[in-house]
Enzyme design. Structure first.
Site, PDB file in Angstrom:
ATOM      1  N   LYS A  65       0.626  -1.202  -0.101  1.00 58.07           N
ATOM      2  CA  LYS A  65       0.179   0.199  -0.440  1.00 58.07           C
ATOM      3  C   LYS A  65       1.355   0.982  -0.191  1.00 58.07           C
ATOM      4  CE  LYS A  65      -3.438  -2.364   2.184  1.00 58.07           C
ATOM      5  NZ  LYS A  65      -4.710  -3.545   3.445  1.00 58.07           N
ATOM      6  N   GLN A 109      -5.057  -1.779   9.774  1.00 58.93           N
ATOM      7  CA  GLN A 109      -4.776  -3.172   9.162  1.00 58.93           C
ATOM      8  C   GLN A 109      -5.085  -4.272  10.152  1.00 58.93           C
ATOM      9  OE1 GLN A 109      -3.333  -2.804   5.850  1.00 58.93           O
ATOM     10  NE2 GLN A 109      -3.959  -5.527   6.291  1.00 58.93           N
ATOM     11  N   ASP A 134     -11.465   3.418   4.670  1.00 54.56           N
ATOM     12  CA  ASP A 134     -11.522   1.395   4.299  1.00 54.56           C
ATOM     13  C   ASP A 134     -13.075   1.791   3.967  1.00 54.56           C
ATOM     14  OD1 ASP A 134     -10.596  -0.287   3.275  1.00 54.56           O
ATOM     15  OD2 ASP A 134      -9.708  -0.869   5.795  1.00 54.56           O
TER      16      ASP A 134
END
Ligand code: NAP
Length: 306
Positions: A65, A109, A134
């Site tokens: 990422k 994460q 997200d």
């Protein structure tokens, strides 16, 4: 006889999306004429990633990422926290990022280490909805459910929808089977497909006859985490297959040694003989998830500065 399925190329599409973002970002930040200096764009978009613990797969995902951010001109900040941290310490870190005006998106994460796992949704919910890159906070999922324009579409489901769109695959009036109902993938993709006028059926581990459900579906989205589980013989001829699964399996080589391989939830070999379109694993949805993370960071940045 059916022709082999067309591959839905996640690598190609994600590269196109990253190129589009790179152009947009450098366009914002380039000042060709001082009279046209737009002070709102005085800094690039910024993504902050929090990684707890030392899980190798999570470290791999976070570093890929970071590289993708750098490639398109998004600044990334990485905060690695010890596996033993408390819930309070993690909440404190998220609170600091929430307050920081230079950060547009915050990504936690997942999965979290075992001792924090039961608090995952509470911890995710402490991310400001305005920085929820997200799209997994309860507040954002509520916006998604109510089809609000302010909803951020969770990255993996958004990536699946983008692949369908860019391959011209219509969802309206199609019978779509979503296999898996997690908050991360199955549930939000079902909502997005429903909003795209598909007739959505959700299957899960208690579904009575999955094979029969598959046989009736025009489009299948598989997100269960079981290697090669869905067989080509279960598919309706010409079905579209979106395979979200990422499963590591050991494969025996000709010399008897074992090699780790990544496979999807769908048995690619048999399914590609029956489907009209299919995503490969790797090279399909996974790469789109990262591209959509960048796209969501950009969206939050533009909302913040406009
Ligand atoms: P998850 O939270 O473990 O959810 C799995 C879902 O599959 C559950 O709803 C479960 O049903 C259902 N399920 C399990 N076995 C089944 C079976 N035999 N038949 C029908 N349904 C079954 O997993 P997830 O986070 O959604 O991830 C699913 C897969 O996608 C994993 O392989 C993961 O690695 C992958 N993934 C990929 C990406 C990407 O970028 N490509 C992103 C996220 C996840 P119940 O609800 O009844 O338990």
């Amino acid at each position: 006889m059916l022709e082999a399925a067309q591959i839905i190329d996640g690598k190609k599409i994600s590269t196109e999306i990253k190129e589009e973002l790179k152009k947009k970002i450098s366009g914002f930040l380039t000042v060709s004429d001082e009279n046209h200096l737009d002070e709102r764009f005085s800094r690039p978009p910024c993504l902050a990633v929090i990684l707890v613990g030392d899980d190798p797969a999570s470290h791999y995902y976070v570093s890929s990422k970071e590289k993708s951010c750098e490639a398109v001109g998004i600044k990334s900040i990485k905060k690695i926290m010890a596996v033993s941290i408390s819930k309070e310490e993690l909440l404190q870190q998220i609170a600091e990022f929430n307050k920081d005006d230079g950060i547009d998106g915050i990504l936690l994460q997942l999965p979290l280490p075992d001792h924090l796992r039961e608090f995952t949704q509470d911890i995710v919910d402490s991310i400001s909805v305005d920085k929820d890159v997200d799209g997994l906070t309860t507040a954002n999922l509520g916006r998604l459910l109510s089809n609000s324009k302010s909803a951020i579409h969770p990255c993996t489901p958004k990536g699946c929808m983008e692949l369908l769109k860019r391959y011209g695959i219509k969802t309206e009036a199609k019978r779509v089977l979503v296999i898996g109902r997690s908050t991360l993938v199955g549930l939000p993709i079902s909502i997005l497909l429903n909003q795209a006028n598909a007739t959505v059926i959700m299957a899960h581990s208690r579904t009575a006859n999955l094979e029969e459900e598959c046989k009736n579906a025009d489009i299948i989205v598989a997100a269960i985490g079981k290697p090669n589980y869905i067989q080509g013989s279960w598919l309706k001829p010409g079905a579209v297959v979106i395979d979200v699964g990422i499963n590591a399996v050991m494969q025996v080589q000709a010399d008897g040694s074992e090699l780790k391989k990544i496979v999807g939830d769908v048995d690619f070999k048999t399914a590609s003989e029956k489907a009209s379109f299919i995503t490969p694993v790797p090279g399909g949805v996974g790469l789109m998830t990262v591209a959509m993370l960048l796209s969501n960071t950009m969206e939050l940045y533009l909302r913040k500065i406009s």
